[in-house]
Design an enzyme around this catalytic site. Structure first.
Site, short mmCIF file in Angstrom:
data_model
loop_
_atom_site.label_atom_id
_atom_site.label_comp_id
_atom_site.label_asym_id
_atom_site.label_seq_id
_atom_site.Cartn_x
_atom_site.Cartn_y
_atom_site.Cartn_z
N CYS A 2 0.88 -1.19 -0.06
CA CYS A 2 -0.05 0.01 0.16
C CYS A 2 0.84 1.27 -0.01
O CYS A 2 1.94 1.29 0.62
CB CYS A 2 -0.72 0.12 1.34
SG CYS A 2 -2.01 -1.43 1.44
N ARG A 27 4.99 0.38 -6.65
CA ARG A 27 5.05 -0.62 -5.44
C ARG A 27 4.00 -1.69 -5.79
O ARG A 27 4.09 -2.51 -4.86
CB ARG A 27 4.49 0.22 -4.35
CG ARG A 27 5.56 1.27 -3.80
CD ARG A 27 4.86 2.32 -2.89
NE ARG A 27 4.47 1.99 -1.72
CZ ARG A 27 5.24 1.80 -0.56
NH1 ARG A 27 6.20 2.57 -0.45
NH2 ARG A 27 4.64 1.00 0.66
N TRP A 74 -2.74 -2.42 -1.44
CA TRP A 74 -2.37 -3.92 -1.81
C TRP A 74 -3.05 -4.81 -0.82
O TRP A 74 -2.70 -4.84 0.46
CB TRP A 74 -0.90 -4.05 -1.64
CG TRP A 74 -0.31 -5.43 -1.83
CD1 TRP A 74 0.01 -6.44 -0.70
CD2 TRP A 74 0.11 -6.13 -2.81
NE1 TRP A 74 0.55 -7.37 -1.23
CE2 TRP A 74 0.54 -7.44 -2.66
CE3 TRP A 74 0.07 -5.79 -4.34
CZ2 TRP A 74 1.28 -8.27 -3.39
CZ3 TRP A 74 0.47 -6.73 -5.25
CH2 TRP A 74 0.85 -8.03 -4.80
N ASN A 100 -1.53 2.06 5.81
CA ASN A 100 -0.65 0.78 5.34
C ASN A 100 -0.29 0.21 6.87
O ASN A 100 0.03 0.76 7.92
CB ASN A 100 0.95 1.47 4.99
CG ASN A 100 0.89 2.06 3.88
OD1 ASN A 100 -0.18 2.10 3.09
ND2 ASN A 100 1.97 2.51 3.22
N GLY A 101 -0.27 -1.10 6.70
CA GLY A 101 0.20 -2.04 7.82
C GLY A 101 -0.92 -2.87 8.18
O GLY A 101 -1.81 -3.25 7.39
N GLU A 483 18.28 -23.56 -3.40
CA GLU A 483 17.66 -22.13 -3.69
C GLU A 483 19.03 -21.07 -3.94
O GLU A 483 19.06 -20.28 -4.75
CB GLU A 483 17.00 -21.72 -2.46
CG GLU A 483 16.67 -20.08 -2.21
CD GLU A 483 15.79 -19.59 -3.29
OE1 GLU A 483 15.39 -20.29 -3.96
OE2 GLU A 483 15.56 -18.40 -3.06
N LYS A 487 19.48 -19.02 -7.25
CA LYS A 487 19.66 -17.62 -7.16
C LYS A 487 20.98 -17.12 -7.80
O LYS A 487 21.10 -16.34 -8.70
CB LYS A 487 19.60 -17.10 -5.85
CG LYS A 487 18.68 -16.01 -5.44
CD LYS A 487 17.23 -16.14 -5.08
CE LYS A 487 16.42 -16.88 -6.38
NZ LYS A 487 15.38 -17.19 -5.78
N GLU A 490 20.76 -17.57 -11.74
CA GLU A 490 19.74 -16.84 -12.67
C GLU A 490 20.30 -15.66 -12.71
O GLU A 490 19.94 -14.82 -13.58
CB GLU A 490 18.58 -17.02 -12.21
CG GLU A 490 18.08 -16.38 -10.72
CD GLU A 490 16.53 -16.52 -10.37
OE1 GLU A 490 15.71 -16.51 -11.28
OE2 GLU A 490 16.09 -16.85 -9.20
N HIS A 506 28.86 -39.63 -5.51
CA HIS A 506 28.10 -40.56 -6.32
C HIS A 506 28.17 -40.18 -7.93
O HIS A 506 27.47 -40.34 -8.68
CB HIS A 506 26.86 -40.88 -5.98
CG HIS A 506 26.92 -41.42 -4.71
ND1 HIS A 506 27.19 -42.64 -4.36
CD2 HIS A 506 26.56 -40.97 -3.44
CE1 HIS A 506 26.96 -42.86 -3.11
NE2 HIS A 506 26.45 -41.80 -2.59
N LYS A 605 9.06 -12.59 -14.65
CA LYS A 605 8.32 -12.83 -13.25
C LYS A 605 7.34 -13.71 -12.77
O LYS A 605 7.35 -14.39 -11.76
CB LYS A 605 8.19 -11.37 -12.75
CG LYS A 605 7.74 -11.14 -11.05
CD LYS A 605 8.91 -11.38 -10.19
CE LYS A 605 8.68 -11.39 -8.85
NZ LYS A 605 9.71 -11.94 -8.05
C1 F6R Z 1 13.35 -17.81 -8.97
C2 F6R Z 1 11.94 -17.63 -9.61
C3 F6R Z 1 11.17 -18.90 -9.95
C4 F6R Z 1 9.91 -18.90 -9.46
C5 F6R Z 1 9.12 -19.86 -10.33
C6 F6R Z 1 7.60 -20.24 -9.74
O1 F6R Z 1 14.06 -16.86 -8.37
O2 F6R Z 1 11.45 -16.74 -8.85
O3 F6R Z 1 11.97 -19.79 -10.13
O4 F6R Z 1 9.90 -19.08 -8.04
O5 F6R Z 1 8.77 -19.21 -11.72
O6 F6R Z 1 7.00 -18.79 -9.59
P1 F6R Z 1 5.53 -18.56 -8.69
O7 F6R Z 1 6.15 -18.65 -7.13
O8 F6R Z 1 5.03 -17.39 -9.05
O9 F6R Z 1 4.83 -19.67 -8.91
#
Ligand code: F6R
Length: 610
Positions: A2, A27, A74, A100-101, A483, A487, A490, A506, A605
């Site tokens: 928000c 935002r 939001w 907000n909050g 993870e 990260k 990518e 292995h 995204k």
């Molecule tokens: C990596 C990343 C992707 C998402 C994947 C699933 O940093 O963001 O691997 O995790 O595309 O996305 P959601 O969580 O939106 O289903």
């Protein structure tokens, strides 16, 4: 997340508020609203959707006035609807609030001191104008009440008393009919005041006002502020305080990122707050309320997800099985969808983990699970997303909008949800449960300590020179090493493989050379000795090893080349500090290599194709 904005001064307020709302569109929001005050009149309008809709609806409104407030919402409590959009008003339509909050105890306030009020919305915010109304009335004599004019002191005191009822976090702006100013307050939610010439702007963040003024007062925790066109008064803890103005020299683009160079870094720095907000949504007075009572009858849980969310699910399996002793099966959504899976869904709760709520593979998996007769739950960060419409129930993580393509704060809130779920489903003795809750409540602080105390950049500089790496861990930290590797690859384009530490021998051992650094998560859990054994094997093959280990582990440095030290927690909660460290490591390594961090090549995204 928000956004709130307010104006008091000598100019027409509405165009200023609308422009300010446009500037904080980045935002993310799902609905918006404004209210203009002109002497005896309060004129408001709200919309679901874009600020542009608000602008076009108001273009011929004729709303004139030198005081206004605005909000972009939001959704957290209640769907994105016009009724739930802010500003919210008291029952007489004379006190307007944007917020907000999260007000944690809004339900008990509604049932207690406000039991006679009629509420329009499902929001937590709406209790605030009603409370201010009650407090204001109790402070005014009948003559004052009917005079129609209020002074700053009366309004400030009423707001202050109303705030004393609230538990949770807030940044609020209050406009009251008959008072030519605004009152604002903050607690655990940011708020700034922009200072102009015979005018003030109040906003949740700097970009909202940067085109009007660069003279900014950053309000501090629990500040209460009254602005009138010629004056500003700030109080904290009952006494007047002075706050320095800062001259901001950021560009608008810098300001959107809160002064950070990239959204990803900003979002990693928001991880403590994201955990706190997620906890606040479901944890009240030591009790967890997920609003999903049917899951207590589940004989097993099926988790489906993709990418980072899949790794959160992997970690979720460890957490739920450890705390609740319920078997958890996890499937990569895209594989599950086309597999000959055998399942009697009647006793299985299927959960789709998806920050966006729009990932096509995960949505298909959710439909498939429904087809098996499973009850379904979406764990998502986006209210009203497709996953929430498909699933029987939803658990929202409260990371706020995430703009960097790489998931960071949304991942850590998914972990937070799994801790809540595991504890919610557990049947442990009350004292053990209370210990876990206390540990969970410490996680925002623990995450903050990693941000404040760990010097990752040195390690990132080192790692940035290599083209191949391994990330290893075991048990609950295996998903965290996966993870960490995802990260890194990518955003820095370094080839990174996440592996179970015991598995390298292995096959992958063949790849270990002095040019293949290994990042090893070495939390002191039940299998610490074994993981240390694996690390010794790796070292013997010539690979440099950087450990992620607890601050007081003196043993580890004997066996590795360098150590990233994180705060100590119980092993069960160690994924939280380890994740923050690995997110920072990926970020700073990519930065060293000059990569385009927020928009890595070939990635989106939200992945809406199968
Ligand atoms: C990596 C990343 C992707 C998402 C994947 C699933 O940093 O963001 O691997 O995790 O595309 O996305 P959601 O969580 O939106 O289903």
């Amino acid at each position: 997340m928000c956004g709130i904005v307010g104006y008091v001064g000598e100019r027409e307020a509405l165009p200023i508020i609308l422009k300010a709302l446009k500037r904080i569109e980045y935002r993310g929001y799902d609905s918006c609203g404004v209210l203009v005050q002109n002497q005896g009149e309060m004129m408001g309008h709200k919309e679901v959707g874009a600020i542009d809709c608000l602008i076009s609806s108001l273009s011929k409104s004729g709303y004139e006035g030198k005081i206004a407030i605005g909000h972009s919402r939001w959704a957290t409590h209640g769907a994105p609807t016009v009724t739930n959009a802010h500003p919210h008003l008291d029952c007489n339509g004379e006190i307007a609030v944007v917020h907000n909050g999260i007000i944690e105890n809004y339900q008990s306030i509604k049932e207690g001191v406000l039991c006679d009020c009629i509420f329009q919305s499902e929001t937590d915010t709406e209790v605030i104008p009603h409370l201010i109304n009650i407090c204001l009335k109790s402070k005014l004599s009948p003559t004052e009440l009917h005079s129609g004019e209020l002074n700053a002191m009366q309004v400030k005191e009423a707001v202050k008393e109303a705030l004393s009822y609230l538990r949770g976090s807030y940044a609020i702006l209050v406009a009251v009919k008959g008072f030519d100013g605004l009152v604002a307050a903050r607690k655990e939610s940011p708020l700034i005041v922009g200072v102009g010439d015979r005018e003030f702007f109040v906003a949740s963040d700097v970009p909202a006002v940067l085109n009007q003024t660069n003279r900014i007062i950053f309000l501090e925790e629990e500040d209460l502020v009254v602005v009138e066109k010629d004056s500003i008064y700030i109080e904290n803890g009952g006494s007047e305080v002075k706050r320095e103005e800062s001259l901001i020299e950021w560009t608008i683009e810098d300001a959107e990122k809160g002064g950070y160079e990239h959204f990803m870094l900003k979002e990693i720095h928001e991880e403590p707050k994201a955990i706190r907000d997620t906890l606040m949504g479901y944890l009240t007075e030591g009790r967890i309320n997920l609003g999903l009572d049917f899951i207590v009858d589940a004989e097993s849980i099926l988790l489906v997800a993709c990418g980072t969310s899949y790794y959160a699910a992997l970690c979720g399996k460890y957490i739920i099985e450890n705390l609740a002793k319920i078997p958890v099966r996890i499937e990569v959504a895209s594989e599950f969808n086309y597999s000959d899976f055998v399942l009697d869904g009647s006793k299985v709760v299927a959960m789709a983990i998806t920050q966006s709520g729009e990932t096509a593979d995960t949505l298909t998996a959710l439909k498939k699970a429904k087809g098996y007769g499973c009850k379904t739950v979406a764990i998502t960060n986006v209210l009203g997303s497709s996953a929430t419409r498909l699933a029987d129930e939803t658990i929202y993580s409260r990371a706020g909008p995430e703009i960097g393509v790489a998931a960071t704060k949304s991942f850590i809130t998914q972990l937070t949800i799994f801790y809540l779920l595991g504890l919610f489903l557990s049947k442990m003795p009350a004292s053990v449960f209370a210990e876990h809750i206390n540990e969970l409540k410490r996680m925002p602080q623990i995450a903050q300590r990693v941000l404040d105390e760990v010097n990752i950049q040195k390690h990132a500089r080192y790692l940035s020179k290599y083209e191949h790496t391994f990330f290893v861990g075991r048990g609950i930290n295996l998903p965290i090493s996966l993870e960490g590797a995802l990260k890194l690859k990518e955003i820095s384009y370094i080839h990174a493989e996440g592996y179970a530490a015991g598995e390298l021998k292995h096959g992958p051992f063949a790849l270990l050379t002095e040019d293949t650094p290994v990042i090893a998560i070495l939390t002191r859990d039940d299998i610490y000795e074994k993981t240390l054994g694996n690390v010794k094997e790796i070292k013997a093959r010539g690979s440099p090893v950087i450990a992620i280990a607890e601050e007081d582990d003196e043993e580890v440095e004997k066996y590795v080349d360098d150590v990233i030290r994180v705060p100590r927690t119980s092993a069960l909660f160690s994924p939280i500090p380890n994740t923050v460290a690995l997110h920072l490591l990926a970020y700073w390594t990519a930065k060293e290599r000059g990569c385009e961090i927020d928009k890595p090549r070939n990635l989106a995204k939200s992945v809406t194709v199968e």
